[in-house]
Motif scaffolding. Structure first.
Motif, mmCIF file in Angstrom:
data_model
loop_
_atom_site.group_PDB
_atom_site.id
_atom_site.type_symbol
_atom_site.label_atom_id
_atom_site.label_comp_id
_atom_site.label_asym_id
_atom_site.label_seq_id
_atom_site.Cartn_x
_atom_site.Cartn_y
_atom_site.Cartn_z
ATOM 1 N N GLU A 95 0.835 -1.209 0.000
ATOM 2 C CA GLU A 95 0.000 0.000 0.000
ATOM 3 C C GLU A 95 0.868 1.257 0.000
ATOM 4 O O GLU A 95 0.563 2.230 -0.684
ATOM 5 C CB GLU A 95 -0.940 -0.016 1.214
ATOM 6 N N ARG A 96 1.960 1.234 0.756
ATOM 7 C CA ARG A 96 2.871 2.379 0.739
ATOM 8 C C ARG A 96 3.474 2.564 -0.651
ATOM 9 O O ARG A 96 3.643 3.687 -1.124
ATOM 10 C CB ARG A 96 3.984 2.191 1.776
ATOM 11 N N GLY A 97 3.791 1.464 -1.313
ATOM 12 C CA GLY A 97 4.327 1.548 -2.670
ATOM 13 C C GLY A 97 3.307 2.084 -3.664
ATOM 14 O O GLY A 97 3.655 2.837 -4.583
ATOM 15 N N ARG A 98 2.033 1.690 -3.518
ATOM 16 C CA ARG A 98 0.979 2.155 -4.419
ATOM 17 C C ARG A 98 0.679 3.638 -4.225
ATOM 18 O O ARG A 98 0.501 4.377 -5.179
ATOM 19 C CB ARG A 98 -0.309 1.358 -4.194
ATOM 20 N N THR A 99 0.586 4.058 -2.959
ATOM 21 C CA THR A 99 0.157 5.435 -2.675
ATOM 22 C C THR A 99 1.321 6.404 -2.559
ATOM 23 O O THR A 99 1.121 7.611 -2.650
ATOM 24 C CB THR A 99 -0.657 5.491 -1.370
ATOM 25 N N GLY A 100 2.525 5.910 -2.308
ATOM 26 C CA GLY A 100 3.674 6.785 -2.117
ATOM 27 C C GLY A 100 3.750 7.361 -0.716
ATOM 28 O O GLY A 100 4.560 8.252 -0.449
ATOM 29 N N ALA A 101 2.920 6.866 0.204
ATOM 30 C CA ALA A 101 2.927 7.364 1.585
ATOM 31 C C ALA A 101 4.164 6.846 2.319
ATOM 32 O O ALA A 101 4.659 5.757 2.041
ATOM 33 C CB ALA A 101 1.663 6.918 2.310
ATOM 34 N N LYS A 102 4.664 7.638 3.259
ATOM 35 C CA LYS A 102 5.831 7.228 4.045
ATOM 36 C C LYS A 102 5.463 6.177 5.081
ATOM 37 O O LYS A 102 6.240 5.283 5.371
ATOM 38 C CB LYS A 102 6.444 8.439 4.758
ATOM 39 N N GLN A 103 4.268 6.326 5.671
ATOM 40 C CA GLN A 103 3.836 5.374 6.687
ATOM 41 C C GLN A 103 2.328 5.242 6.683
ATOM 42 O O GLN A 103 1.625 6.098 6.164
ATOM 43 C CB GLN A 103 4.327 5.792 8.074
ATOM 44 N N ILE A 104 1.868 4.149 7.275
ATOM 45 C CA ILE A 104 0.433 3.920 7.406
ATOM 46 C C ILE A 104 0.110 3.991 8.890
ATOM 47 O O ILE A 104 0.671 3.253 9.697
ATOM 48 C CB ILE A 104 0.052 2.551 6.803
ATOM 49 N N LYS A 105 -0.778 4.898 9.237
ATOM 50 C CA LYS A 105 -1.118 5.155 10.638
ATOM 51 C C LYS A 105 -1.975 4.037 11.219
ATOM 52 O O LYS A 105 -2.630 3.286 10.494
ATOM 53 C CB LYS A 105 -1.907 6.473 10.750
ATOM 54 N N ARG A 106 -1.974 3.945 12.537
ATOM 55 C CA ARG A 106 -2.835 2.996 13.233
ATOM 56 C C ARG A 106 -4.289 3.364 12.975
ATOM 57 O O ARG A 106 -4.662 4.529 12.974
ATOM 58 C CB ARG A 106 -2.588 3.035 14.748
ATOM 59 N N GLY A 107 -5.108 2.338 12.708
ATOM 60 C CA GLY A 107 -6.517 2.566 12.443
ATOM 61 C C GLY A 107 -6.834 2.785 10.979
ATOM 62 O O GLY A 107 -7.991 2.780 10.590
#
Length: 149
Positions: A95-107
């Motif tokens: 998911e981080r690779g798809r969206t380019g986000a640095k991290q995925i938050k809790r929840g």
């Protein structure tokens, strides 16, 4: 997929074995449609069926997995919570690779798989060509056996 020439037994003629331990190999050789509810993992690489089933079972048992419809596709989602951090690790990385986000938050919700009703498979294997490649070896073995007699 394997092709093997059996020529070790001197009292029997050589034989050519073409086959596989995979029972559904024929659909890859001919093409066709697989029907039913199928979960396709949303990962860039491959995950084995046993491992994928274990991840899904764990998420379902914990009550953390749920289905959502987005853009006409039914997705299996899971919430990023501490109890499911280990099984979700590779899905969070994807998911981080798809969206380019640095991290995925809790929840935050993480997509796990897409539910499809059927899959159309094109012909991928050419069994006849594999047999044709092995035939010269079989012919050589048969000639050698005939010369020996």
């Amino acid at each position: 997929m394997g092709i093997k020439v059996f020529d070790k037994k001197a009292d029997e003629l050589p034989a050519l074995w073409v086959g596989s331990r995979i029972p559904w190999l024929g659909i890859h050789a001919q093409g066709g449609t697989v029907r039913g509810n199928l979960l396709i993992p949303l990962l860039p690489g491959r995950i084995g069926p046993k491992r994928f089933k274990a991840v899904i079972d764990g998420l379902m048992r914990s009550g953390n997995a749920f289905f959502v419809e987005k853009n006409g596709r039914v997705l299996l989602m899971a919430e990023n919570i501490r109890e499911n951090a280990a099984p979700l690790a590779r899905f969070k990385r994807a998911e981080r690779g798809r969206t380019g986000a640095k991290q995925i938050k809790r929840g935050q919700e993480v997509p796990i798989a897409v539910l499809v009703r059927r899959v159309d498979l094109k012909r991928r294997l050419n069994l006849a060509a594999g047999v044709q490649r092995a035939l010269p070896g079989l012919a050589r073995v048969i000639e050698r056996e005939l010369r020996r007699l």
